[in-house]
Scaffold this motif. Structure first.
Motif, mmCIF file in Angstrom:
data_model
loop_
_atom_site.group_PDB
_atom_site.id
_atom_site.type_symbol
_atom_site.label_atom_id
_atom_site.label_comp_id
_atom_site.label_asym_id
_atom_site.label_seq_id
_atom_site.Cartn_x
_atom_site.Cartn_y
_atom_site.Cartn_z
ATOM 1 N N LEU A 102 78.590 -11.019 13.525
ATOM 2 C CA LEU A 102 79.308 -12.241 13.888
ATOM 3 C C LEU A 102 79.712 -12.240 15.357
ATOM 4 O O LEU A 102 79.845 -13.303 15.968
ATOM 5 C CB LEU A 102 80.535 -12.409 12.995
ATOM 6 C CG LEU A 102 80.221 -12.816 11.549
ATOM 7 C CD1 LEU A 102 81.481 -12.782 10.694
ATOM 8 C CD2 LEU A 102 79.580 -14.195 11.496
ATOM 9 N N ALA A 103 79.891 -11.055 15.928
ATOM 10 C CA ALA A 103 80.174 -10.975 17.363
ATOM 11 C C ALA A 103 78.943 -11.378 18.170
ATOM 12 O O ALA A 103 79.056 -11.988 19.242
ATOM 13 C CB ALA A 103 80.616 -9.558 17.734
ATOM 14 N N GLU A 104 77.754 -11.052 17.658
ATOM 15 C CA GLU A 104 76.505 -11.407 18.331
ATOM 16 C C GLU A 104 76.097 -12.846 18.053
ATOM 17 O O GLU A 104 75.545 -13.533 18.915
ATOM 18 C CB GLU A 104 75.380 -10.470 17.871
ATOM 19 C CG GLU A 104 75.585 -9.006 18.213
ATOM 20 C CD GLU A 104 74.496 -8.128 17.621
ATOM 21 O OE1 GLU A 104 73.645 -8.652 16.861
ATOM 22 O OE2 GLU A 104 74.482 -6.930 17.904
ATOM 23 N N ASN A 105 76.339 -13.275 16.814
ATOM 24 C CA ASN A 105 75.882 -14.589 16.376
ATOM 25 C C ASN A 105 76.911 -15.141 15.386
ATOM 26 O O ASN A 105 76.912 -14.766 14.218
ATOM 27 C CB ASN A 105 74.511 -14.453 15.707
ATOM 28 C CG ASN A 105 74.003 -15.761 15.136
ATOM 29 O OD1 ASN A 105 74.613 -16.817 15.338
ATOM 30 N ND2 ASN A 105 72.904 -15.712 14.405
ATOM 31 N N PRO A 106 77.805 -16.017 15.826
ATOM 32 C CA PRO A 106 78.901 -16.482 14.961
ATOM 33 C C PRO A 106 78.489 -17.484 13.888
ATOM 34 O O PRO A 106 79.324 -17.886 13.077
ATOM 35 C CB PRO A 106 79.879 -17.116 15.951
ATOM 36 C CG PRO A 106 79.006 -17.589 17.071
ATOM 37 C CD PRO A 106 77.913 -16.561 17.197
ATOM 38 N N GLN A 107 77.211 -17.879 13.852
ATOM 39 C CA GLN A 107 76.751 -18.778 12.794
ATOM 40 C C GLN A 107 76.779 -18.041 11.456
ATOM 41 O O GLN A 107 76.285 -16.919 11.340
ATOM 42 C CB GLN A 107 75.336 -19.265 13.092
ATOM 43 C CG GLN A 107 75.189 -20.045 14.382
ATOM 44 C CD GLN A 107 75.891 -21.389 14.338
ATOM 45 O OE1 GLN A 107 75.964 -22.037 13.291
ATOM 46 N NE2 GLN A 107 76.412 -21.821 15.482
ATOM 47 N N VAL A 108 77.351 -18.678 10.431
ATOM 48 C CA VAL A 108 77.556 -17.993 9.158
ATOM 49 C C VAL A 108 77.401 -18.968 7.993
ATOM 50 O O VAL A 108 77.575 -20.184 8.167
ATOM 51 C CB VAL A 108 78.959 -17.341 9.142
ATOM 52 C CG1 VAL A 108 80.045 -18.399 9.254
ATOM 53 C CG2 VAL A 108 79.185 -16.478 7.919
ATOM 54 N N ARG A 155 87.858 -16.836 10.474
ATOM 55 C CA ARG A 155 87.993 -18.176 9.907
ATOM 56 C C ARG A 155 86.667 -18.901 10.128
ATOM 57 O O ARG A 155 86.223 -19.062 11.272
ATOM 58 C CB ARG A 155 89.145 -18.948 10.544
ATOM 59 C CG ARG A 155 89.213 -20.413 10.092
ATOM 60 C CD ARG A 155 90.463 -21.126 10.576
ATOM 61 N NE ARG A 155 91.638 -20.699 9.796
ATOM 62 C CZ ARG A 155 92.554 -19.854 10.226
ATOM 63 N NH1 ARG A 155 92.447 -19.324 11.450
ATOM 64 N NH2 ARG A 155 93.580 -19.527 9.464
ATOM 65 N N VAL A 156 86.046 -19.326 9.038
ATOM 66 C CA VAL A 156 84.779 -20.043 9.131
ATOM 67 C C VAL A 156 85.084 -21.537 9.202
ATOM 68 O O VAL A 156 85.600 -22.134 8.238
ATOM 69 C CB VAL A 156 83.866 -19.731 7.934
ATOM 70 C CG1 VAL A 156 82.578 -20.554 8.020
ATOM 71 C CG2 VAL A 156 83.550 -18.233 7.895
ATOM 72 N N VAL A 157 84.797 -22.130 10.346
ATOM 73 C CA VAL A 157 85.008 -23.561 10.553
ATOM 74 C C VAL A 157 83.724 -24.273 10.132
ATOM 75 O O VAL A 157 82.676 -24.093 10.751
ATOM 76 C CB VAL A 157 85.326 -23.862 12.030
ATOM 77 C CG1 VAL A 157 85.522 -25.359 12.245
ATOM 78 C CG2 VAL A 157 86.568 -23.087 12.470
ATOM 79 N N PRO A 158 83.773 -25.060 9.060
ATOM 80 C CA PRO A 158 82.532 -25.621 8.522
ATOM 81 C C PRO A 158 81.956 -26.767 9.341
ATOM 82 O O PRO A 158 82.685 -27.586 9.890
ATOM 83 C CB PRO A 158 82.939 -26.103 7.120
ATOM 84 C CG PRO A 158 84.386 -26.372 7.225
ATOM 85 C CD PRO A 158 84.934 -25.389 8.228
ATOM 86 N N GLU A 159 80.637 -26.774 9.394
ATOM 87 C CA GLU A 159 79.906 -27.909 9.953
ATOM 88 C C GLU A 159 79.284 -28.730 8.828
ATOM 89 O O GLU A 159 79.019 -29.913 8.997
ATOM 90 C CB GLU A 159 78.825 -27.406 10.907
ATOM 91 C CG GLU A 159 79.411 -26.672 12.120
ATOM 92 C CD GLU A 159 78.349 -26.041 12.995
ATOM 93 O OE1 GLU A 159 77.184 -25.942 12.537
ATOM 94 O OE2 GLU A 159 78.666 -25.649 14.130
ATOM 95 N N ALA A 160 79.060 -28.082 7.677
ATOM 96 C CA ALA A 160 78.546 -28.763 6.495
ATOM 97 C C ALA A 160 79.018 -27.997 5.262
ATOM 98 O O ALA A 160 79.132 -26.767 5.286
ATOM 99 C CB ALA A 160 77.024 -28.839 6.513
ATOM 100 N N VAL A 161 79.305 -28.738 4.186
ATOM 101 C CA VAL A 161 79.722 -28.131 2.920
ATOM 102 C C VAL A 161 78.985 -28.842 1.795
ATOM 103 O O VAL A 161 79.099 -30.061 1.652
ATOM 104 C CB VAL A 161 81.247 -28.243 2.691
ATOM 105 C CG1 VAL A 161 81.637 -27.511 1.402
ATOM 106 C CG2 VAL A 161 82.026 -27.700 3.875
ATOM 107 N N VAL A 205 78.923 -23.286 2.245
ATOM 108 C CA VAL A 205 79.559 -23.656 3.510
ATOM 109 C C VAL A 205 78.728 -23.087 4.648
ATOM 110 O O VAL A 205 78.393 -21.901 4.645
ATOM 111 C CB VAL A 205 80.995 -23.087 3.594
ATOM 112 C CG1 VAL A 205 81.644 -23.453 4.931
ATOM 113 C CG2 VAL A 205 81.833 -23.560 2.419
ATOM 114 N N THR A 206 78.384 -23.907 5.616
ATOM 115 C CA THR A 206 77.727 -23.418 6.827
ATOM 116 C C THR A 206 78.587 -23.807 8.018
ATOM 117 O O THR A 206 79.110 -24.924 8.091
ATOM 118 C CB THR A 206 76.312 -23.997 7.000
ATOM 119 O OG1 THR A 206 76.371 -25.433 6.958
ATOM 120 C CG2 THR A 206 75.395 -23.523 5.893
ATOM 121 N N GLY A 207 78.769 -22.866 8.932
ATOM 122 C CA GLY A 207 79.622 -23.151 10.068
ATOM 123 C C GLY A 207 79.666 -22.011 11.058
ATOM 124 O O GLY A 207 78.731 -21.214 11.155
#
Length: 235
Positions: A105-111, A195-201, A126-128
């Motif tokens: 997540l430090a390299e790539n925060p997309q989760v 904290r995962v901030v969602p872009e789509a759910v 959840v994607t964000g």
């Protein structure tokens, strides 16, 4: 060169001890469908409803979710963790920042997060983007953990290679001597929350004949507050 799967066994007798057939394993869902008109105005409102129903159903660890990450080269990894809070800001879990997921997540925060509520024929995806929680928030949660779990956070250099189980148990025992019950355990410096901030759910409901309901909230930036667009996906 393209990846080539290994050759199958020469004879089915190699699997003669197998007593199951994965291809024949299937459930026939009969659940009531999801009506767009009845959905919450935000994915957080809808998630609250479904989460309460999952808890009420007696589902084991309804806050368990699969966290999928990828490193800078795009190599994926996944694991199950426990969600510890959620609100309009996102979904929170805690880990060692030096763990594989922490490093990725430090390299790539997309989760991506997946809540697999199979017994009630539902799942939420959840994607964000993951952001570290502040130290005050991390410390406040750490204080609520059982004493043994606090010691475990110190004893385990998560995802690193350990020689034997005895080494791990010895490290824990030394910490237990240093911090007996009732004595405050400090928060490890490399332990904290994301904290995962969602872009789509996406809310998935199993339906008959594999014609499942899939309703997805997509964040839509606007001139003022951001909003959400709801779209139906083919199953």
């Amino acid at each position: 060169m393209p990846h080539v799967d290994p050759e199958p066994p020469a004879s089915p007798s190699a699997y003669s001890a197998r007593t199951y057939d994965p291809a024949a394993m299937r459930e026939h869902y009969r659940a009531v469908g999801v009506d767009e008109a009845a959905l919450g105005s935000t994915p957080f409102q809808q998630f609250t409803r479904w989460f309460e129903e999952a808890v009420g159903s007696g589902l084991y660890e309804p806050n368990a979710m699969v966290v999928a990450t990828a490193d800078a080269a795009g190599r994926p990894s996944s694991r199950t963790v426990l969600m510890k809070s959620f609100d309009e800001r996102g979904f929170v879990f805690y880990t060692n920042y030096g763990s594989r997921k922490g490093r990725e997540l430090a390299e790539n925060p997309q989760v991506s997060l997946l809540f697999p509520w199979h017994p009630i024929a539902r799942q939420v995806i959840v994607t964000g983007v993951a952001h570290r929680t502040g130290r005050d928030e991390t410390a406040a949660y750490f204080r609520t953990r059982p004493h043994g779990s606090q010691l475990g956070a110190w004893a385990s250099a998560q995802s690193s290679v350990v020689g034997t189980r005895e080494e791990l148990d010895r490290a824990y025992a030394e910490l237990a001597d240093r911090y007996p019950p009732g004595e405050q355990v400090p928060v490890p410096p490399e332990w904290g929350g994301f904290r995962v901030v969602p872009e789509a759910v996406e809310f998935w409901q199993g339906r008959e004949n594999r014609l499942h309901d899939r309703l997805r909230y997509v964040r839509t930036p606007g001139p003022g507050e951001e909003g959400w667009r709801i779209e139906r996906l083919s199953p």
